[in-house]
Design a protein around this motif. Structure first.
Motif, mmCIF file in Angstrom:
data_model
loop_
_atom_site.group_PDB
_atom_site.id
_atom_site.type_symbol
_atom_site.label_atom_id
_atom_site.label_comp_id
_atom_site.label_asym_id
_atom_site.label_seq_id
_atom_site.Cartn_x
_atom_site.Cartn_y
_atom_site.Cartn_z
ATOM 1 N N VAL A 8 12.803 -74.558 -63.494
ATOM 2 C CA VAL A 8 12.015 -75.716 -63.087
ATOM 3 C C VAL A 8 12.948 -76.871 -62.706
ATOM 4 C CG1 VAL A 8 10.331 -77.417 -63.888
ATOM 5 C CG2 VAL A 8 10.068 -75.018 -64.497
ATOM 6 N N VAL A 9 14.023 -77.026 -63.449
ATOM 7 C CA VAL A 9 14.977 -78.099 -63.162
ATOM 8 C C VAL A 9 15.619 -77.879 -61.796
ATOM 9 C CG1 VAL A 9 17.114 -79.192 -63.921
ATOM 10 C CG2 VAL A 9 15.409 -78.542 -65.604
ATOM 11 N N ALA A 10 16.007 -76.645 -61.493
ATOM 12 C CA ALA A 10 16.630 -76.345 -60.203
ATOM 13 C C ALA A 10 15.639 -76.566 -59.061
ATOM 14 C CB ALA A 10 17.143 -74.909 -60.190
ATOM 15 N N LEU A 11 14.386 -76.176 -59.260
ATOM 16 C CA LEU A 11 13.369 -76.398 -58.229
ATOM 17 C C LEU A 11 13.137 -77.889 -57.990
ATOM 18 C CD1 LEU A 11 10.761 -73.669 -59.223
ATOM 19 C CD2 LEU A 11 12.296 -73.653 -57.246
ATOM 20 N N MET A 12 13.115 -78.661 -59.068
ATOM 21 C CA MET A 12 12.905 -80.104 -58.939
ATOM 22 C C MET A 12 14.083 -80.753 -58.213
ATOM 23 S SD MET A 12 10.886 -82.480 -59.396
ATOM 24 C CE MET A 12 9.971 -83.292 -60.622
ATOM 25 N N LEU A 13 15.300 -80.363 -58.537
ATOM 26 C CA LEU A 13 16.471 -80.925 -57.850
ATOM 27 C C LEU A 13 16.476 -80.555 -56.373
ATOM 28 C CD1 LEU A 13 19.251 -80.425 -60.545
ATOM 29 C CD2 LEU A 13 18.158 -82.558 -59.840
ATOM 30 N N ALA A 14 16.070 -79.339 -56.049
ATOM 31 C CA ALA A 14 15.996 -78.930 -54.647
ATOM 32 C C ALA A 14 14.941 -79.742 -53.899
ATOM 33 C CB ALA A 14 15.681 -77.440 -54.552
ATOM 34 N N ALA A 15 13.802 -80.001 -54.546
ATOM 35 C CA ALA A 15 12.750 -80.799 -53.918
ATOM 36 C C ALA A 15 13.215 -82.234 -53.688
ATOM 37 C CB ALA A 15 11.502 -80.779 -54.781
ATOM 38 N N ILE A 16 13.935 -82.798 -54.647
ATOM 39 C CA ILE A 16 14.454 -84.164 -54.492
ATOM 40 C C ILE A 16 15.471 -84.210 -53.359
ATOM 41 C CG2 ILE A 16 15.869 -85.933 -55.611
ATOM 42 C CD1 ILE A 16 14.439 -85.177 -58.231
ATOM 43 N N LYS A 17 16.323 -83.188 -53.282
ATOM 44 C CA LYS A 17 17.331 -83.133 -52.214
ATOM 45 C C LYS A 17 16.658 -83.068 -50.838
ATOM 46 C CE LYS A 17 21.231 -80.389 -50.638
ATOM 47 N NZ LYS A 17 22.051 -79.187 -50.850
ATOM 48 N N THR A 18 15.620 -82.243 -50.712
ATOM 49 C CA THR A 18 14.900 -82.129 -49.445
ATOM 50 C C THR A 18 14.211 -83.437 -49.072
ATOM 51 O OG1 THR A 18 14.517 -79.786 -49.869
ATOM 52 C CG2 THR A 18 13.104 -80.834 -48.235
ATOM 53 N N ALA A 19 13.560 -84.052 -50.044
ATOM 54 C CA ALA A 19 12.856 -85.315 -49.779
ATOM 55 C C ALA A 19 13.835 -86.411 -49.377
ATOM 56 C CB ALA A 19 12.069 -85.734 -51.013
ATOM 57 N N PHE A 20 14.971 -86.481 -50.024
ATOM 58 C CA PHE A 20 15.969 -87.500 -49.693
ATOM 59 C C PHE A 20 16.543 -87.263 -48.303
ATOM 60 C CE2 PHE A 20 20.204 -89.531 -50.099
ATOM 61 C CZ PHE A 20 19.762 -90.820 -50.353
#
Length: 61
Positions: free
Chosen positions: A38-50
């Motif tokens: 879940v942590v890796a998915l959240m970091l990937a989502a933040i990276k994409t959004a940024f």
């Protein structure tokens, strides 16, 4: 040495809170069914959004 019961109970509740927080953190950091955690998915989502945010800022007005 007799400590007040209230002080002992406050210490116990802090330990219980720490144990629950550690378990929740461990569960979130573990991969699910061989996929990302879940942590890796959240970091990937933040990276994409940024990345999309920076692209939008770079567009001319």
């Amino acid at each position: 040495m007799n400590l007040p019961v209230r002080r002992l109970q406050a210490g116990q509740s802090m330990v219980e809170t720490l144990v629950v927080a550690a378990l929740v953190t461990a569960l979130l950091a573990m991969p699910i069914d061989g996929s990302s955690s879940v942590v890796a998915l959240m970091l990937a989502a933040i990276k994409t959004a940024f990345s999309k945010f920076l692209s939008a800022i770079a567009l001319p007005v």
